[in-house]
Design a protein around this motif. Structure first.
Motif, mmCIF file in Angstrom:
data_model
loop_
_atom_site.group_PDB
_atom_site.id
_atom_site.type_symbol
_atom_site.label_atom_id
_atom_site.label_comp_id
_atom_site.label_asym_id
_atom_site.label_seq_id
_atom_site.Cartn_x
_atom_site.Cartn_y
_atom_site.Cartn_z
ATOM 1 N N HIS A 163 -17.476 33.993 -19.045
ATOM 2 C CA HIS A 163 -16.831 33.348 -20.124
ATOM 3 C C HIS A 163 -16.294 33.891 -20.892
ATOM 4 C CE1 HIS A 163 -18.251 29.160 -19.674
ATOM 5 N NE2 HIS A 163 -19.284 29.947 -19.117
ATOM 6 N N CYS A 164 -15.543 34.016 -22.005
ATOM 7 C CA CYS A 164 -15.417 34.883 -23.600
ATOM 8 C C CYS A 164 -15.831 35.473 -24.062
ATOM 9 C CB CYS A 164 -14.147 33.614 -24.050
ATOM 10 S SG CYS A 164 -12.277 33.760 -23.036
ATOM 11 N N HIS A 165 -17.262 34.592 -24.798
ATOM 12 C CA HIS A 165 -18.044 34.972 -25.794
ATOM 13 C C HIS A 165 -19.538 34.838 -24.167
ATOM 14 C CE1 HIS A 165 -15.378 35.526 -28.860
ATOM 15 N NE2 HIS A 165 -14.563 34.006 -28.408
ATOM 16 N N ALA A 166 -19.779 36.047 -24.263
ATOM 17 C CA ALA A 166 -21.616 35.833 -22.978
ATOM 18 C C ALA A 166 -21.692 37.156 -23.309
ATOM 19 C CB ALA A 166 -20.859 35.238 -21.849
ATOM 20 N N GLN A 167 -22.647 37.215 -23.432
ATOM 21 C CA GLN A 167 -23.812 38.588 -22.972
ATOM 22 C C GLN A 167 -23.984 39.229 -21.531
ATOM 23 O OE1 GLN A 167 -27.569 38.304 -25.572
ATOM 24 N NE2 GLN A 167 -26.150 38.795 -26.832
ATOM 25 N N SER A 168 -24.314 40.137 -20.709
ATOM 26 C CA SER A 168 -24.236 40.159 -19.319
ATOM 27 C C SER A 168 -25.368 41.223 -19.533
ATOM 28 C CB SER A 168 -22.999 39.798 -18.670
ATOM 29 O OG SER A 168 -23.267 39.960 -17.416
ATOM 30 N N TYR A 169 -25.335 42.323 -18.188
ATOM 31 C CA TYR A 169 -26.413 42.773 -17.916
ATOM 32 C C TYR A 169 -25.324 43.445 -16.796
ATOM 33 C CZ TYR A 169 -28.976 46.973 -16.160
ATOM 34 O OH TYR A 169 -29.369 47.820 -16.127
ATOM 35 N N VAL A 170 -25.166 44.283 -17.087
ATOM 36 C CA VAL A 170 -24.464 45.461 -16.295
ATOM 37 C C VAL A 170 -24.998 46.982 -15.360
ATOM 38 C CG1 VAL A 170 -21.836 47.086 -15.405
ATOM 39 C CG2 VAL A 170 -22.022 45.389 -17.581
ATOM 40 N N ALA A 171 -25.082 46.301 -13.944
ATOM 41 C CA ALA A 171 -26.147 46.723 -13.319
ATOM 42 C C ALA A 171 -25.286 48.570 -12.713
ATOM 43 C CB ALA A 171 -26.779 45.962 -11.835
ATOM 44 N N PRO A 172 -26.352 49.185 -12.511
ATOM 45 C CA PRO A 172 -25.744 49.758 -11.991
ATOM 46 C C PRO A 172 -24.784 49.740 -10.346
ATOM 47 C CG PRO A 172 -27.752 50.855 -12.252
ATOM 48 C CD PRO A 172 -27.506 49.531 -12.254
ATOM 49 N N GLY A 173 -23.698 50.446 -10.133
ATOM 50 C CA GLY A 173 -23.166 49.921 -9.338
ATOM 51 C C GLY A 173 -21.586 48.874 -9.365
ATOM 52 N N GLU A 174 -22.202 47.998 -10.552
ATOM 53 C CA GLU A 174 -21.197 46.428 -11.397
ATOM 54 C C GLU A 174 -20.067 47.478 -12.011
ATOM 55 O OE1 GLU A 174 -24.238 43.027 -10.425
ATOM 56 O OE2 GLU A 174 -24.092 43.991 -12.945
ATOM 57 N N VAL A 175 -18.968 46.838 -12.271
ATOM 58 C CA VAL A 175 -17.789 46.917 -12.778
ATOM 59 C C VAL A 175 -17.684 45.953 -13.488
ATOM 60 C CG1 VAL A 175 -15.520 47.356 -12.779
ATOM 61 C CG2 VAL A 175 -16.757 48.320 -11.564
ATOM 62 N N LEU A 176 -17.581 45.901 -14.699
ATOM 63 C CA LEU A 176 -17.038 44.999 -16.161
ATOM 64 C C LEU A 176 -15.720 45.238 -16.105
ATOM 65 C CD1 LEU A 176 -17.765 42.885 -18.111
ATOM 66 C CD2 LEU A 176 -18.121 44.247 -19.811
ATOM 67 N N TYR A 177 -15.174 44.166 -15.923
ATOM 68 C CA TYR A 177 -13.410 44.279 -15.879
ATOM 69 C C TYR A 177 -12.720 42.615 -16.914
ATOM 70 C CZ TYR A 177 -8.500 43.362 -15.370
ATOM 71 O OH TYR A 177 -7.440 43.390 -16.072
ATOM 72 N N MET A 178 -12.297 43.196 -18.210
ATOM 73 C CA MET A 178 -12.075 42.733 -19.643
ATOM 74 C C MET A 178 -10.696 42.646 -19.392
ATOM 75 S SD MET A 178 -14.904 42.980 -22.467
ATOM 76 C CE MET A 178 -14.101 41.720 -23.230
ATOM 77 N N HIS A 179 -10.151 41.407 -19.439
ATOM 78 C CA HIS A 179 -9.058 41.333 -19.901
ATOM 79 C C HIS A 179 -7.764 40.218 -20.108
ATOM 80 C CE1 HIS A 179 -4.196 41.390 -18.982
ATOM 81 N NE2 HIS A 179 -4.455 40.298 -18.369
ATOM 82 N N TRP A 180 -7.144 40.314 -21.800
ATOM 83 C CA TRP A 180 -7.278 39.322 -22.788
ATOM 84 C C TRP A 180 -5.365 39.972 -23.415
ATOM 85 C CZ3 TRP A 180 -10.214 43.110 -24.040
ATOM 86 C CH2 TRP A 180 -9.783 43.938 -24.807
ATOM 87 N N GLN A 181 -4.552 38.111 -23.634
ATOM 88 C CA GLN A 181 -3.553 39.241 -23.983
ATOM 89 C C GLN A 181 -3.043 38.695 -25.300
ATOM 90 O OE1 GLN A 181 -2.161 36.347 -20.198
ATOM 91 N NE2 GLN A 181 -0.867 35.131 -22.219
ATOM 92 N N GLY A 182 -2.280 38.782 -25.742
ATOM 93 C CA GLY A 182 -1.558 38.074 -26.785
ATOM 94 C C GLY A 182 -0.710 36.797 -27.269
#
Length: 210
Positions: free
Chosen positions: A14-33
């Motif tokens: 979701h756009c608004h959420a909490q998450s734990y990024v574990a070793p080896g994981e990648v968090l990718y965020m992309h948005w546009q105006g």
């Protein structure tokens, strides 16, 4: 690296959420105006130059989206004019054209409706080239050229596949003046979404010929 290069499973969040990024994981965020206002090919080249200087727009995006060519940080007027002509021809080549030749309206006598449309008597025309686009008393829709394609055709910032989020077919729809191919309307919409932008009922009849 791309998702394919990472060779990983993709989990959408979701756009608004909490998450734990574990070793080896990648968090990718992309948005546009927002989609912006007006045809990018009508934007003042000097304003685009400022955007590039302030790193709001890349030099390649300036050429590909706004049709503005920079040389050593300055606007190349001749190359910009040529590039914008090329981009308008690309629109012409891919669009479903409007009706045949129509007369032009006298822009000196026109009432401005918005940035792209004017009205002279009962005739609605293009505010840029003056091409008549419809008669309020005789036609139900504006005579506009149109294009429908994949949502990604809206620009490089649109990267998601609509089918990931919705069950209906989604298209990028763009309407143009058939004379100068200035963009009159752009939208990413369901394929069966009504085309309100060309609806002539929003224009008032004056009871007078143009």
């Amino acid at each position: 690296p791309s998702i394919e290069e990472l060779g990983a499973d993709v989990g959408l969040g979701h756009c608004h959420a909490q998450s734990y990024v574990a070793p080896g994981e990648v968090l990718y965020m992309h948005w546009q105006g927002g989609g912006g206002y007006g045809d990018p090919l009508q934007r003042d080249p000097e304003a685009v130059q400022v955007d590039v200087r302030e790193s709001k727009v890349s030099e390649s995006a300036a050429a590909d989206i706004y049709g503005v060519v920079l040389r050593d940080g300055a606007v190349d007027a001749d190359a910009t004019r040529t590039r914008r002509d090329e981009l308008r021809e690309q629109r012409r080549a891919r669009a479903t054209a409007g009706a045949g030749d129509r007369p032009t309206v006298d822009l000196g006598k026109a009432r401005r409706i918005d940035d792209n449309l004017v009205q002279v008597g009962d005739i609605v025309g293009c505010a840029h080239c003056g091409r008549a686009l419809g008669d309020v008393t005789a036609e139900s829709t504006l005579d506009l050229a149109s294009y429908e394609g994949a949502s990604t055709d809206a620009g490089p910032q649109v990267t998601s596949d609509p089918s990931t989020y919705v069950d209906v077919d989604v298209v990028f729809r763009q309407l143009y003046c058939p004379g100068c191919f200035t963009v009159v309307h752009s939208a990413i919409v369901p394929a069966d979404h009504p085309d309100h932008a060309s609806d002539m009922s929003r224009f008032a009849s004056t009871g007078a010929a143009g």
